[in-house]
Motif scaffolding. Sequence first.
Motif, mmCIF file in Angstrom:
data_model
loop_
_atom_site.group_PDB
_atom_site.id
_atom_site.type_symbol
_atom_site.label_atom_id
_atom_site.label_comp_id
_atom_site.label_asym_id
_atom_site.label_seq_id
_atom_site.Cartn_x
_atom_site.Cartn_y
_atom_site.Cartn_z
ATOM 1 N N VAL A 80 63.897 43.719 73.932
ATOM 2 C CA VAL A 80 62.706 43.594 72.844
ATOM 3 C C VAL A 80 61.511 42.778 73.437
ATOM 4 C CG1 VAL A 80 61.832 43.112 70.528
ATOM 5 C CG2 VAL A 80 64.219 43.765 70.911
ATOM 6 N N ASP A 81 60.415 43.541 73.418
ATOM 7 C CA ASP A 81 59.253 42.634 74.115
ATOM 8 C C ASP A 81 58.020 43.261 73.234
ATOM 9 O OD1 ASP A 81 57.850 41.292 75.972
ATOM 10 O OD2 ASP A 81 56.707 43.262 76.722
ATOM 11 N N ILE B 5 60.478 48.229 72.709
ATOM 12 C CA ILE B 5 62.159 48.132 72.893
ATOM 13 C C ILE B 5 62.463 49.030 73.915
ATOM 14 C CG2 ILE B 5 64.300 48.317 71.621
ATOM 15 C CD1 ILE B 5 62.774 48.301 68.954
ATOM 16 N N SER C 31 65.712 39.416 74.182
ATOM 17 C CA SER C 31 64.268 39.482 73.690
ATOM 18 C C SER C 31 63.688 38.559 74.707
ATOM 19 C CB SER C 31 64.023 38.997 72.332
ATOM 20 O OG SER C 31 62.697 39.105 72.118
ATOM 21 N N ALA D 10 57.992 37.754 73.305
ATOM 22 C CA ALA D 10 57.921 38.391 72.034
ATOM 23 C C ALA D 10 58.570 37.464 70.849
ATOM 24 C CB ALA D 10 58.808 39.611 72.161
ATOM 25 N N TYR E 156 59.485 43.778 63.441
ATOM 26 C CA TYR E 156 60.123 45.020 64.285
ATOM 27 C C TYR E 156 59.792 46.276 63.932
ATOM 28 C CZ TYR E 156 64.541 46.676 66.503
ATOM 29 O OH TYR E 156 65.259 47.143 67.259
ATOM 30 N N PHE F 243 67.827 40.977 66.535
ATOM 31 C CA PHE F 243 66.554 40.442 66.611
ATOM 32 C C PHE F 243 66.356 39.330 65.633
ATOM 33 C CE2 PHE F 243 61.888 40.207 65.531
ATOM 34 C CZ PHE F 243 61.393 39.740 66.695
#
Length: 934
Positions: free
Chosen positions: A98-99, A103, A140, A144, A163, A185
Amino acid sequence: MIWLEGRGRDPQAYCAGCKAEDEVVYRCMSCIGAELLCQTCIVSTHLHNPFHFVEIWNGEYFECRTLKSLGLLIQLGHAPGRSCANPAPSRHNDFVVVDTTGIHEVNLSFCRCDGMKPHFVQLLHYGLFPGTGVDPRTASTFQALKFFQLMSFESKGSHQEFYRAIERLTGNVLSKSSRDRYHEFMGMVSQWRHLKLLKRAGRGHDLGGISGTTLGSCALRCPSCPQPGINLPDGWDAVPQEERWKYRLFVSIDGNFKLRRRLVSSNEKDPGLNQGWSYFVEENGFKEHLVSKWHLPQDRSTCVAHEAVDKPDRQARGLAASGVAAGVCMRHEFRLPNGVGDLQHGERYINVDYIAFSAVQWFKILELVISYDIGCQWHKKLIQRLAALPAALQPTFLEALLVLIPKFHLPAHIEACNRSYSFNLTKGVGRTDGEAPERGWSRMNAIAKSTAEMGPGTRRDTLDDHMADENWGKTKKCAETFIKKMERAIHGKRKFEQDYSEYRSSMPATFVSRWVAQVERWESDPSHNPNPYEAETKGMCPSAHRRTSDAADAAEAEEVGDSPSNLGVVQPSLFISSGIQLEEDQCLGNHPTKKQLTNLAERSNTLRRRIAVWIEVQRLYMPEAESCRLRHDSASTAVEGKPSTEAYDIPLLFPSSLPASLKCTPDLISYEAQLREGQAYDALEELRRYLRNRSYLYKRKDKNSKGSQTSVAANTRSNTAIKRAQQGVDTAAIRYTQAYNALMKLWDSEEDASMDEPQWRRDLQKLKASDIRGLSEGLYGDSEGKRGISWIWKSWSASLTSASEDDIENDEQLEDALHIEFLKSCTRAARWAEEVELLQEEMRRTLVFFQQKADWWNNRRKSTIGGSTSDYEEGFSAYALSQSRVYTTLRLECERQWEEGRARNWVKRPQKGGQKKRVTPDEDVDVETLLDED
């Protein structure tokens, strides 16, 4: 924008990287320029930016592709682009990152070379936060997590909102096509927040490490509050008693029923990570106390019906927590360590006691001031309840505890509370208002919707994080915050000390000494001395006031009937005196009653004859006035067709009314000046008397007329009495304005410029509508602590004789009004002076605190947390020095701005853009203008 959808008119024929001409169809819109590259070059250029989405030209338009599908591999344990001799590809080939760009499904390989770290450590070294410590398949980026944390502080957005936005950034058509990692997350965010909390608190640099973390040790402390051993001087606890107020701790308590939590999850399923290390109390000890003391009764309110006391179960159905209660640094609005806890059934005392003294336990001070909006009820039996608290929370170090009520909430309490729990009337509190929690709740309530659905541990950790950010924001603004406070305090100190000095000089010395002694006795021992701010007399009843007004009307009618009609042989002084009496008889006021109009009609002919006789005498003494009268009659004839014959419209033309070109004898000018001076002083005293009576009538109406069974009749009688008092105020204001205007014209016409300035020039001023207010009335928007006294109450005769002292002595209502307002004027000046001293001490404490924090970090460049290897030594040193520099920078900025403030004597800088000072609607309107408009 449309141009970027294609390749342009002349498509690029070769790769911008290797210059090859085969398959130049790839581009990255996240990279600047978006040049077309071949597959090999697009992969190699993204070894350092693996979390971009690339596009491929399919012959008609660009399609999105992942770098994973093009063969990009993220190899951990080595520099980007380097190969590993013993790689370990991620299991199932489904690693998700996750950035902030979206995703990403990536090819990721761990390293199994000798001496390499566990998988989660390899991810952390690469700047990826793992979703789990065992066989992670999700991570992640640090960017992020940091971006979400800062965004949640500013926008108060939830995990889900962030998200979902990242999902749409990944693909806004079928956003569910990416693998769902929402729950992972959330877990990463919780751990990230917790680890950042520990890192910033220096737990990695302390000898005890994380395992040695104690309750409240990770909370960001207020740099300006008194903290023994940190920012208080040696011997602070041995200073004289009259100086100890400078080292008081000010704590404000309040409940918030917006930050509730629904009955979801449990502490067993979601215990949280902070464990009482920050702002929330430690949950297990708190719950044990509540269970053991829940049976204790709570007395009903003896003040007004406070719902927090009498209805403690409001809004509690279906909720695990009906809200929170918090202890806040009252003067600087910092959240206190272990100063927040859940409420279950309103603001029960057992909850509030535990939370309040859990926050206070970290400050080993001698004097404590607590502000609570139901403090008048909460402090009852407080000493007995403190014995029921755990031993660690019992304040054994306190010598003095003072409970007050916040200024905004105080007027809702009964009158006795307004005198006994007021910040304005309490010595040693400065200009503290006690409303600090309310300003903080307005910001915290924005996240109430998202935290209401969280489990108990996640909710506490989330609120801890937001409270820490609020404290840090206030820490950064210390320099400018104290500049504004000091500028306001210096201005208030000068203004209200001058007001008090002027008011005191107008009071007889015998009364001043008596009143000061009363308040000193009360402040030293409130329980055994009467409250000097409480009125002892009840004032004049409406019926008595009505009888007095009727008698005055009868006396006026009798005087008109018995006035001599032959003024032909009068002396010049009697001639002027009679003219002033005629002028007053012409005056009706702004709103004459029917009785006054009837009386005027009955005596109109008599008044006209008296004026005609006076004008005949005026022709002897002031022949120059005849030409002015003829011009006035001619002007009236031109406008209305004939001169006015109404008695109250006939101009009298005193020496002060003549044009500058016409001069009458100096004797007449002198006579009028003397009489006008007396008239002005008399009218001013009459104005004060009617204002005092009007204030009493308003208070009596509020107390007795509202809500009774005979409310209509009672209100009618009260309104009639108030109307009579207001008529007296209006008439006195008109009389004063006439006298003052005449005096000013006579003074301006004096030819002898070297003549000494008379006393009335120093006593009297132009009367504005905003000046006509009672002793305890301020301008619109003024609070009690900022309210100034109108000049009419500070302007007396040149010297108060024994007769005027006798008048005060014999008039109990007058003495009550004067002595209460005198003491309030004294306390206003004292509070502003205390505020300046408190701010100076707090600024000193702030500088010492910043220096102490800088030294603390500077002395912790090494730590044993990293083990015996040298891998972590440089990181420990670098972080410690960077934090030391942060607090040094804050200290230097405070010193710079405060030195500039001292250099300009704390005078406000001129506002840019020509912004004007806001004035009240009536501030620049005088009475004469209002009368002309009427």
